[in-house]
Design a protein around this motif. Structure first.
Motif, PDB file in Angstrom:
ATOM      1  N   LEU A  36       4.377  54.917  45.152  1.00 37.68           N
ATOM      2  CA  LEU A  36       5.572  55.762  45.176  1.00 37.68           C
ATOM      3  C   LEU A  36       5.319  57.053  45.962  1.00 37.68           C
ATOM      4  O   LEU A  36       6.131  57.476  46.784  1.00 37.68           O
ATOM      5  N   VAL A  37       4.166  57.658  45.709  1.00 35.54           N
ATOM      6  CA  VAL A  37       3.805  58.896  46.419  1.00 35.54           C
ATOM      7  C   VAL A  37       3.611  58.608  47.918  1.00 35.54           C
ATOM      8  O   VAL A  37       4.060  59.384  48.769  1.00 35.54           O
ATOM      9  N   VAL A  38       2.962  57.473  48.204  1.00 40.51           N
ATOM     10  CA  VAL A  38       2.713  57.109  49.606  1.00 40.51           C
ATOM     11  C   VAL A  38       4.036  56.908  50.348  1.00 40.51           C
ATOM     12  O   VAL A  38       4.232  57.434  51.446  1.00 40.51           O
ATOM     13  N   VAL A  39       4.949  56.165  49.704  1.00 40.72           N
ATOM     14  CA  VAL A  39       6.254  55.900  50.333  1.00 40.72           C
ATOM     15  C   VAL A  39       6.976  57.219  50.600  1.00 40.72           C
ATOM     16  O   VAL A  39       7.480  57.460  51.700  1.00 40.72           O
ATOM     17  N   ALA A  40       6.989  58.085  49.600  1.00 41.58           N
ATOM     18  CA  ALA A  40       7.708  59.355  49.741  1.00 41.58           C
ATOM     19  C   ALA A  40       7.128  60.201  50.880  1.00 41.58           C
ATOM     20  O   ALA A  40       7.867  60.658  51.763  1.00 41.58           O
ATOM     21  N   ALA A 102      11.132  52.290  48.535  1.00 39.51           N
ATOM     22  CA  ALA A 102      10.049  52.182  47.540  1.00 39.51           C
ATOM     23  C   ALA A 102       9.846  50.726  47.157  1.00 39.51           C
ATOM     24  O   ALA A 102       8.706  50.265  47.020  1.00 39.51           O
ATOM     25  N   PHE A 103      10.956  49.999  46.993  1.00 37.08           N
ATOM     26  CA  PHE A 103      10.853  48.575  46.648  1.00 37.08           C
ATOM     27  C   PHE A 103      10.151  47.811  47.778  1.00 37.08           C
ATOM     28  O   PHE A 103       9.172  47.095  47.538  1.00 37.08           O
ATOM     29  N   ALA A 104      10.645  48.044  49.004  1.00 36.32           N
ATOM     30  CA  ALA A 104      10.071  47.321  50.149  1.00 36.32           C
ATOM     31  C   ALA A 104       8.609  47.715  50.373  1.00 36.32           C
ATOM     32  O   ALA A 104       7.752  46.859  50.611  1.00 36.32           O
ATOM     33  N   GLY A 105       8.344  49.005  50.269  1.00 38.03           N
ATOM     34  CA  GLY A 105       6.980  49.504  50.499  1.00 38.03           C
ATOM     35  C   GLY A 105       5.995  48.973  49.470  1.00 38.03           C
ATOM     36  O   GLY A 105       4.899  48.516  49.807  1.00 38.03           O
ATOM     37  N   ALA A 142      10.260  50.905  42.149  1.00 41.12           N
ATOM     38  CA  ALA A 142      11.486  51.388  42.802  1.00 41.12           C
ATOM     39  C   ALA A 142      12.418  52.046  41.799  1.00 41.12           C
ATOM     40  O   ALA A 142      13.072  53.050  42.107  1.00 41.12           O
ATOM     41  N   MET A 143      12.437  51.490  40.575  1.00 37.81           N
ATOM     42  CA  MET A 143      13.305  52.075  39.550  1.00 37.81           C
ATOM     43  C   MET A 143      12.890  53.485  39.171  1.00 37.81           C
ATOM     44  O   MET A 143      13.695  54.286  38.696  1.00 37.81           O
ATOM     45  N   LEU A 144      11.610  53.771  39.346  1.00 36.29           N
ATOM     46  CA  LEU A 144      11.107  55.105  38.988  1.00 36.29           C
ATOM     47  C   LEU A 144      11.299  56.118  40.116  1.00 36.29           C
ATOM     48  O   LEU A 144      11.135  57.319  39.905  1.00 36.29           O
ATOM     49  N   MET A 145      11.593  55.621  41.314  1.00 38.31           N
ATOM     50  CA  MET A 145      11.697  56.511  42.476  1.00 38.31           C
ATOM     51  C   MET A 145      12.676  57.679  42.241  1.00 38.31           C
ATOM     52  O   MET A 145      12.352  58.824  42.572  1.00 38.31           O
ATOM     53  N   PRO A 146      13.874  57.443  41.670  1.00 36.66           N
ATOM     54  CA  PRO A 146      14.798  58.560  41.464  1.00 36.66           C
ATOM     55  C   PRO A 146      14.205  59.689  40.614  1.00 36.66           C
ATOM     56  O   PRO A 146      14.577  60.846  40.775  1.00 36.66           O
TER      57      PRO A 146
END
Lengths: 171, 357
Positions: A36-40, A102-105, A142-146
């Protein structure tokens, strides 16, 4: 400064991943906070910094595990690099795209881990690997991304602002 | 010009980084006798922090669970009272069986086996990814932990030491897809192989070691003691489901582990399984050494706890269906029951796993 702060964010993510997130498992799956951190940061900072964040986070994970050192670094580094190419095409303050990214990553990271791992003797069965681990992990992450995206976005903006102010004072 | 140079530099850097990472994976994917000093240092340095975070999380999770379960606890209390009364009756029967079992062991001339030496350890972290089922404990080489040592809890087998650092160790759980432990069906005495499962549902797989072996739902599986590391008779779990192969020739069982891995806080490392070390392996117990008047498959006194088969006098280790309350041996700390009959237990180190007691 940027290096230290992002490194600290990654470090905290890895530690939380090993201690707190196992308690938040759903059907044996925990989210991948480091992904998640990497994607962001890949979306915020582009491919090279995205790759650097991915490699650093992956290496921290690998060090804790002890086996296949560098495997997570490779998969997360590649994902950071690829997602970083989207930097200029994604509105950073948008909400939906980071969730989808996030899901795709995370999915790409998990699949790369499975494929690259197979080359080095991970020998994980492919279909359970995809359907029991990679897909659920990507979905959960991905659900946690928000929850995290706004905070990471704010942190990134603050870092940029501080470095601009430092430059202005110096020159 | 400068753009081409930057592009070339980027490509070279990426190439070098990818090459370095691939070399690293290639070197570390092999079974290494020991981790590098950097890995050991990093992992040990993180243990105190992980320990604090784990304890805090466990505490929060426990309190939340307590509030959630208040209503249920009242009903459970009543049921437990009835259960206690039933168990007291059962206990007296068990005592009879135990004495009978001792007599049988003398008859079978099994050598008295000394008890396992256990080292208590705290779980400080778990694997960061979903691909592996490992955990980190706060005991390492300085506490006498060695690679391959079995790790158990008061419920049954947890796994095996995979990597040893000076003050921490990585445990490969029996649920991991790379794990394989020799097992034995308690009821039929048949030998099986218990492997981890690739799904993440917390189950294992039971594979019979022979075409004639029949798996049945509800069968209890214990360690066979025939492998290199695990002593005989430690509970692995219960067969929850039996599935037949495509042509009905092979069967495979789904194992519900004896240990609740989600709530695992403290474990014990078997630092010395004396019979195992003295003799290299346990005497093979075929399950055919039953008296003629005892039909095969019927409840045999002493069969429930497998060390009975290897000549252990003390009530054997943790049994899958039995209460985890120890029948012998000191408790390492309040609320922490060591496997019965397996002592002495060294106290778990507070926080970062200090010295032995």
């Amino acid at each position: 400064m940027h290096l230290v702060v992002i490194g600290l964010v990654l470090f905290i993510s890895v530690i939380l991943q090993a201690t707190v997130l196992p308690h938040l498992q759903i059907f044996g799956i925990k989210p991948d906070l480091v992904s998640l951190v990497v994607v962001a940061f890949a979306l915020f900072r582009g491919r090279y910094q995205g790759a650097a964040v991915g490699i650093s986070g992956g290496l921290m994970i690998d060090f804790l595990r002890g086996d296949f050192l560098g495997l997570s670094a490779l998969s997360k580094g590649i994902v950071g690099f690829l997602l970083g190419t989207m930097e200029e095409r994604v509105f950073n303050d948008d909400f939906i795209i980071p969730v989808v990214t996030a899901f795709a990553g995370t999915l790409a990271d998990q699949l790369l881990f499975l494929i690259l791992g197979d080359a080095f003797g991970l020998d994980y069965p492919v279909w359970p690997g995809i359907f029991a681990i990679a897909l659920p992990t990507a979905l959960y992450t991905a659900m946690l991304m928000p929850l995290f995206y706004n905070r990471l976005y704010g942190l990134n903006r603050r870092l940029i602002k501080v470095s601009w102010e430092v430059r202005r004072k110096l020159f | 010009m400068s753009r081409t140079f930057d592009k070339r530099r980027g490509l070279i850097t990426s190439g070098v980084v990818i090459f370095l990472l691939i070399s690293l994976v290639a070197v570390t994917s092999r079974d290494r006798p020991q981790a590098t000093w950097i890995e050991r240092m990093v992992r040990d340095a993180l243990v105190p922090l992980q320990s604090v975070l784990s304890n805090t999380t466990y505490g929060i999770a426990k309190n939340l669970a307590m509030f959630r379960e208040l209503g249920r606890l009242r009903a459970e209390n009543q049921a437990l009272r009835a259960e206690v009364s039933r168990l007291q009756t059962a206990n007296s029967h068990m005592e009879e069986y135990r004495r009978e079992n001792q007599r049988w062991k003398l008859l079978l001339d099994f050598r008295e086996e000394s008890i396992h030496k256990l080292l208590a350890a705290q779980v400080v972290a778990r694997d960061t990814s979903n691909w592996f089922s490992t955990l980190v404990i706060n005991r390492g080489a300085t506490d006498g932990v060695k690679k391959g040592m079995p790790v158990i809890s008061d419920e049954g087998v947890v796994g095996q030491i995979r990597q040893v650092n000076p003050r921490s160790s990585v445990v490969l759980l029996i649920l991991d897809s790379k794990s394989a432990v020799g097992g034995q069906i308690q009821e039929s005495r048949d030998f099986v192989l218990v492997e981890g499962s690739a799904d993440r549902l917390g189950n294992g797989e039971v594979k019979p070691l022979g075409p004639h072996i029949k798996l049945r739902k509800g069968d209890h599986v214990v360690t066979s003691g025939l492998g290199e590391f695990f002593p005989k008779g430690l509970p692995l779990g219960r067969i929850e489901q039996v599935t037949m192969g495509r042509f009905g020739l092979s069967a495979k069982g789904t194992l519900t582990p004896a240990v609740n891995f989600a709530r695992l806080e403290e474990v014990f490392v078997i630092t010395r399984a004396s019979a195992l070390l003295d003799e290299g392996t346990y005497p093979a117990y075929s399950g055919n050494r039953q008296p003629k008047d005892q039909p095969r498959g019927k409840s045999l006194p002493g069969k429930k706890s497998a060390p009975a088969a290897s000549g252990q006098t003390a009530p054997a280790g943790p049994t899958p269906q039995a209460s985890p309350t120890p029948q012998a041996g000191p408790t390492p700390q309040a609320g922490n029951n060591p496997p019965a009959g397996q002592q002495p237990v060294e106290q778990p180190a507070p926080g970062n796993g200090g010295g032995n007691n």
